[in-house]
Design a protein around this motif. Structure first.
Motif, short mmCIF file in Angstrom:
data_model
loop_
_atom_site.label_atom_id
_atom_site.label_comp_id
_atom_site.label_asym_id
_atom_site.label_seq_id
_atom_site.Cartn_x
_atom_site.Cartn_y
_atom_site.Cartn_z
N TRP A 1 -0.15 -8.89 6.95
CA TRP A 1 -1.28 -8.20 7.54
C TRP A 1 -1.10 -8.01 9.05
N ALA A 2 -0.46 -8.98 9.70
CA ALA A 2 -0.27 -8.93 11.15
C ALA A 2 1.02 -8.22 11.56
N ASN A 3 1.86 -7.87 10.60
CA ASN A 3 3.15 -7.23 10.89
C ASN A 3 2.94 -5.77 11.27
N THR A 4 3.29 -5.41 12.49
CA THR A 4 3.09 -4.03 12.95
C THR A 4 3.88 -3.03 12.14
N ALA A 5 5.12 -3.38 11.77
CA ALA A 5 5.95 -2.48 10.97
C ALA A 5 5.33 -2.23 9.60
N GLN B 1 2.10 -2.42 8.92
CA GLN B 1 0.92 -1.60 9.15
C GLN B 1 1.28 -0.12 9.29
N GLU B 2 2.32 0.15 10.08
CA GLU B 2 2.74 1.54 10.27
C GLU B 2 3.26 2.15 8.97
N THR C 1 2.50 1.22 5.92
CA THR C 1 1.38 1.38 4.99
C THR C 1 0.56 2.61 5.32
N TYR D 1 10.44 0.47 3.38
CA TYR D 1 10.46 -0.66 4.31
C TYR D 1 10.83 -1.94 3.57
#
Length: 267
Positions: A58-62, A64-65, A67, A228
C-alpha cells in the motif's frame, strides 16, 4: 421401457477425479492467499501471521503508480470495447440471416482463437510504425490494444442477452408509433443493460490481468500492475508479490461474482 438420462456424476470414480481437479486448481491459489499474510521475508517460509506485506504494498509508490495506470487502461479499454461490442451485437442479432454472417462472427471473436502472443507481435509491429511516424508514446497504444483484445469478451454476454430478449416488446413499441431510436432507447437498451454491464466487467477484468499484450506494446515507464509484478519476480522476490496477487484475486472474484449474478437466468 423408459431410458434414463445420462449423468456424468454416476460414472465410477467421478467424485475422486473431480476432487483431484479442484484440489490442483485451487490449492495453489489458497496457498498464495495464506502466504500473503506471512511475517517472514521468505516467500514460501511461514513466519507467523502479519499484515506487513499489505502495508508495504500500500505504501509502495511504484505499486501505486502501476495500479493507477492499470485501472486507467482497464476502464478506458473496457468502455471502448463495450461500445464496439454493443454495436456489433445489435448489428448481428437485430436482423435476419445474411451472407457473410459466419465470417463476421469469426472476425469479431478472432482474438479468442488466435494465440495472444501472435496478437501482441502484430500490435507491436503496427504501433512501432505509428510511434516512429508520430513521435507519440503515451498510454493510448495500450488502451487501443486492450480494447481490441477485449471486444469479443464484451460481445459474447451482450449478444447472449439480445438473443434471449423477446422481440415482441420491440414490435409492440413500433406498433405504438415509436420510431427506431425511441424503441432502442426506451425498450431495447434497458433490457440489454445487464448484458452490457456484464460485458464491461468481463472486459475490465481481462484488461486488468493482461500481461502478454501489455509487455509487447508498452513503452518505458508504462508498467501496469501485472507487468510490475513480473518484473519483481525477475529480481528480489518478497511476500509483497503475494499480497498484491491476493488483492487482484479479490477484485477479480468480486467482479466475476457480479458478472454471474447479472447473467444468470431468472425464473
Amino acid at each position: 421401457m423408459a431410458t434414463r438420462a445420462f449423468a456424468a456424476t454416476t460414472i465410477p470414480g467421478f467424485a475422486i477425479v473431480a476432487g483431484i481437479a479442484f484440489f490442483a486448481l485451487y490449492a495453489p491459489i489458497l496457498t498464495l492467499v495464506a502466504y500473503s499474510f506471512n511475517d517472514s521475508n521468505a516467500i514460501s517460509q511461514w513466519g507467523g501471521f502479519s499484515l506487513r506485506w499489505y502495508e508495504a504494498a500500500w505504501a509502495n509508490t511504484a505499486v501505486q503508480e502501476a495500479t493507477l495506470r492499470s485501472l486507467t487502461i482497464a476502464c478506458s479499454a473496457s468502455a471502448i470495447a463495450t461500445v464496439c461490442a454493443t454495436m456489433a451485437a445489435l448489428g448481428t442479432t437485430r436482423r435476419g440471416a445474411f451472407r457473410g454472417q459466419t465470417f463476421i462472427y469469426v472476425m469479431i471473436n478472432q482474438p479468442l482463437m488466435v494465440p495472444e502472443i501472435v496478437t501482441a507481435v502484430a500490435l507491436l509491429i503496427v504501433f512501432a510504425s505509428v510511434k516512429v511516424a508520430t513521435g507519440y508514446n503515451g498510454l493510448m497504444y495500450l488502451i487501443i490494444a486492450h480494447a481490441a483484445f477485449c471486444i469479443p469478451f464484451a460481445y459474447l454476454p451482450i449478444r447472449a442477452r439480445l438473443e434471449g430478449m423477446d422481440l415482441s416488446l420491440e414490435t409492440a413499441a413500433a406498433d405504438l408509433y415509436a420510431n427506431p431510436w425511441q424503441t432502442f432507447r426506451h425498450v431495447t437498451l434497458p433490457l440489454m443493460g445487464p448484458g452490457i454491464i456484464a460485458g464491461a466487467m468481463l472486459a475490465f477484468v481481462i484488461s486488468l490481468d493482461d500481461v502478454v499484450i501489455t509487455e509487447f506494446v508498452k513503452s518505458a515507464g508504462q508498467d501496469t500492475l501485472p507487468t510490475y509484478m513480473l518484473g519483481q519476480l525477475r529480481r528480489a522476490i518478497t511476500p509483497e508479490v503475494n499480497a498484491i496477487s491476493s488483492a487482484l484475486l479479490a477484485l477479480t472474484v468480486l467482479l466475476l461474482t457480479a458478472f454471474f449474478l447479472l447473467t444468470r437466468k431468472r425464473d
